[in-house]
Design an enzyme around this catalytic site. Structure first.
Site, PDB file in Angstrom:
ATOM      1  N   SER A 150       0.845  -1.194   0.000  1.00  0.00           N
ATOM      2  CA  SER A 150       0.000   0.000   0.000  1.00  0.00           C
ATOM      3  C   SER A 150       0.874   1.236   0.000  1.00  0.00           C
ATOM      4  O   SER A 150       1.977   1.236   0.573  1.00  0.00           O
ATOM      5  CB  SER A 150      -0.897   0.015   1.239  1.00  0.00           C
ATOM      6  N   TYR A 163      -1.944  -0.964  10.179  1.00  0.00           N
ATOM      7  CA  TYR A 163      -1.957  -1.289   8.748  1.00  0.00           C
ATOM      8  C   TYR A 163      -0.753  -0.673   8.043  1.00  0.00           C
ATOM      9  O   TYR A 163      -0.031  -1.349   7.299  1.00  0.00           O
ATOM     10  CB  TYR A 163      -3.254  -0.783   8.118  1.00  0.00           C
TER      11      TYR A 163
END
Length: 261
Positions: A150, A163
């Protein structure tokens, strides 16, 4: 894109980016393992899309990549082929927590997010290594691992600190493994920004997901919301022989969002 006999595993491919990647890899007669953790119904839809795209064979395998035994079960299904050409580590999880909510994440949340996003990718690479090496020997060129990370792992933002940190760790692991697995196996990472998939609806509800999409489109230089198909094109490029001279790369695809940070 892929020649007949091309063999691939895509983790977390019941929906979203994983499903789009599996369907795109299926074009040209590839063999595909569709992996799902919870929703077999969604995985069946992905499998049918792969068949319609031209896959030579589609296998559905349930498994939670945070569990090493499950990783080995997923890979065992590909052992019948005697080789692999690509592993796409797409399975991921998060918990949506505002940055100011210091009590929104527990130690168990961190452990679960890391277990799937970072440890799970490592376990899948370890389990597939013999088949990827066999594929390299049979094909006369390196096979590929593509990790789905990401942009949050680069910029330090996203749905939660856990995350972001797990994806940053995945990016670092990509570099380490690219060195360790060369010359037989290439390891690269895709770092998407916002992707317009049900991920955000499931995480924060329809209204907040719609507002987020509108905010992203207003902010990014390209004024668009990337789709799963958009990002799957990059994943499949890194999976294919077209990128045979690339390894150890973390490629960002975010419609230019990083230019605004």
């Amino acid at each position: 894109m892929m020649k007949d006999g091309f063999c691939a595993i895509v983790t977390g491919s019941a929906s979203g980016l994983g499903a789009a990647t599996a369907a795109l890899l299926a074009k040209g007669g590839a063999r595909i393992i569709v992996n799902f953790c919870k929703s077999q119904e969604e995985a069946e839809v992905t499998a049918e899309a792969c068949r319609q795209a031209g896959a030579a064979e589609v296998l559905l395998v349930q498994g939670d990549v945070s569990r090493d035994d499950d990783c080995r079960k997923i890979v065992a299904a590909a052992a019948l082929w005697g080789r692999l050409d690509v592993l796409v580590n797409n399975a991921g999880t998060t918990k949506h927590v505002p940055s100011h909510d210091w009590d929104g994440l527990s130690a168990e949340d961190f452990q679960r997010i890391y277990a799937v996003n970072t440890v799970g990718a490592y376990q899948m690479i370890r389990a597939t290594r013999p088949l990827l090496e066999a594929g390299a020997k049979a094909g006369g060129r390196p096979t590929a691992v593509v990790n789905v990370s990401s942009a949050a792992g680069i910029s330090g933002n996203g749905s939660s600190v856990a995350y972001s940190a797990s994806k940053g760790a995945l990016n670092a692991m990509t570099l380490w493994l690219a060195r360790a697995l060369a010359p037989s196996i290439r390891v690269n990472t895709v770092c998407p920004g916002y992707i317009d998939t049900p991920w955000f609806v499931k995480g924060c509800g329809e209204t907040d997901a719609r507002l987020l999409r509108e905010a992203v489109m207003a902010r990014v230089p390209l004024k668009l919301a990337s789709t799963a198909d958009d990002v799957a094109q990059l994943v499949c490029f890194l999976a294919s022989p077209a990128s045979s001279n690339m390894t150890g790369e973390c490629v960002r695809i975010d419609a230019g969002l990083h230019l605004t940070l």
